[in-house]
Design an enzyme around this catalytic site. Structure first.
Site, PDB file in Angstrom:
ATOM      1  N   CYS A  10      88.078  -4.588  40.443  1.00  0.00           N
ATOM      2  CA  CYS A  10      89.333  -4.063  39.705  1.00  0.00           C
ATOM      3  C   CYS A  10      89.071  -2.335  39.390  1.00  0.00           C
ATOM      4  CB  CYS A  10      89.188  -4.724  38.241  1.00  0.00           C
ATOM      5  SG  CYS A  10      87.551  -4.150  37.472  1.00  0.00           S
ATOM      6  N   ASN A  11      88.485  -1.444  40.185  1.00  0.00           N
ATOM      7  CA  ASN A  11      88.242  -0.198  39.993  1.00  0.00           C
ATOM      8  C   ASN A  11      89.772   0.478  39.887  1.00  0.00           C
ATOM      9  OD1 ASN A  11      86.207  -1.677  41.581  1.00  0.00           O
ATOM     10  ND2 ASN A  11      85.185   0.218  41.601  1.00  0.00           N
TER      11      ASN A  11
END
Length: 451
Positions: free
Chosen positions: A412-413
């Site tokens: 989910c960076n």
């Protein structure tokens, strides 16, 4: 000034370009009402937006499939074209978004309790899965709920147009964790892990109540992050409170509470706050004590911050318990520290075999350590999703007789709101790995269909 020039000037004053205004006049005619011209320009912009997004999707998929044969690449791209055609050629085509509106941003429910949760009475949800989505295998995909515009629409579009189930784990535990889940599991006859986890800070950690000031209203923690407050932050708060009256003035209270909420700080002494310890984070997320012990403290926080919330995932996976009394074979993508595996174990579901794909060396060490102490099945570890070619996937399908569950949550960076510098959506270097989840799931389904 002619009527045409007057309308062009009005459109330019409204923020449209002169080229857009002229194109709308050509398309709709000089006599068209101003609102018709505005609608025409807006429609052209949406069409251009969809074209750009589809072009990007194709470019990303090209990169994902570059290492595979042309036949497989052509087949998957053909699937993509069929999906796009089914929805009119755009991000949504002629259908509205899943919340029933034409807004591209998917609606997040309030309260965020998914299709159902223990203790929440909601109208019965009946969902019809597209034929393509029906297993085998069952699949389960997770990511952060709050994403840049259009991300969940794209994820849903690739995963057979299934509506996401959005859940905030604050309804199951003492800490918030807003996540979206797309899966083809049944949603009836779910059951929670027992005993139910504590839902407030003081239920989870009663010893903190002694030092908790009356002016700190928090009863639950915010989402558990990958980093914690520095010693300078906690020291600054302690010095500020020591110099203040009791109770502190409103401005000081606000500053302290804001910092406590931001970093999930707890009261451990007079005027003294501190971050949660790693074992406390493990407890809140549903992992066994010392699950991550053996790697550095910074690495422990990072691994836990990126993990599943075990109780939420177990609630969704609980439907598998009666369906697979002899155990399951699992393809675990982006495994992390094994949140899905811990959930299955706590449900009493035997894992005959798990093919775990995880690039982080520390995460692999944590999973292997837990597996060797608790499991008797086969664990195969793969470092990188990009290395899973169709032939390798087919060999695993043949070896284990297919997979009962494909589970994972891609990084989910580039999606999370806390990432202000590289919040690039599915275009981001890390979050574009979602397309490999879709690619691998598609290959598994095809290989199992040939069995």
């Amino acid at each position: 000034m002619s009527a045409k020039d007057e309308k062009i000037n009005l459109l330019v004053d409204m923020g449209f370009s002169e080229d857009e205004a002229n194109m709308a006049m050509t398309t709709c005619g000089v006599d068209a009402d101003l609102c018709v011209l505005v609608d025409s320009i807006s429609a052209s912009r949406v069409a251009g937006d969809c074209h750009s997004r589809n072009l990007f999707d194709d470019q990303v998929m090209d990169r994902c499939f570059d290492s595979f044969g042309e036949r497989e690449k052509a087949r998957l791209m053909e699937e993509r074209k069929k999906k796009r055609k089914r929805y009119g050629g755009g991000s949504h085509g002629n259908r509205s978004s899943l919340d029933g509106s034409d807004d591209e941003q998917m609606h997040l429910p309030n309260p965020m309790v998914g299709f159902n949760l223990p203790g929440y009475r909601r109208p019965s949800v009946m969902r019809m899965l597209p034929q393509q989505a029906i297993g085998p295998p069952f699949f389960y995909y997770e990511n952060v709920a709050r994403t840049p515009r259009g991300v969940w629409e794209t994820i849903s579009r690739f995963l057979y147009d299934i509506e996401p189930e959005f859940v905030d784990s604050m309804h199951l535990s003492a800490a918030a964790r807003k996540r979206g889940y797309i899966h083809n599991l049944p949603i009836e006859n779910r059951s929670p892990l027992l005993p139910l986890p504590p839902k407030t800070i003081f239920e989870a950690f009663p010893h903190y109540k002694k030092w908790w000031p009356s002016w700190d209203p928090r009863r639950q923690l915010n989402c558990l992050q990958t980093t914690v407050a520095s010693a300078k932050t906690t020291e600054r708060i302690q010095c500020l409170l020591a110099r203040s009256s009791n109770p502190p003035p409103p401005s000081v209270q606000k500053y302290v509470i804001d910092e406590c909420r931001k970093w999930n700080l707890v009261w451990v002494g007079k005027n003294k706050v501190a971050p949660l310890e790693p074992n406390e984070v493990e407890y809140l997320l549903g992992f066994p004590r010392d699950h991550t012990r053996g790697v550095g403290k910074t690495e422990r926080y990072k691994s836990l911050g990126n993990s599943f919330h075990v109780d939420t995932v177990a609630y969704h996976l609980s439907v598998l318990r009666d369906m697979f009394p002899n155990g399951v074979s699992v393809l675990s993508l982006f495994t992390g520290i094994g949140g899905g595996e811990v959930a299955l174990h706590r449900l009493g579901i035997h894992m005959r075999a798990v093919v775990s794909v995880e690039i982080g060396e520390a995460n692999r060490r944590i999973l292997r350590g837990w597996w060797d102490q608790t499991q008797t099945g086969t664990l195969i570890e793969v470092a990188d999703v990009k290395s899973l070619t169709p032939d390798i996937i087919a060999s695993y399908v043949g070896r284990f007789g297919g997979f009962d569950l494909v589970i994972g949550g891609s990084p989910c960076n580039n999606l999370a709101g806390s990432n202000r510098h590289h919040r690039d959506g599915l275009e981001g270097e890390q979050s574009s790995l979602f397309y490999h989840y879709f690619r691998i799931l598609d290959v598994v389904k095809s290989a199992m269909a040939r069995m």
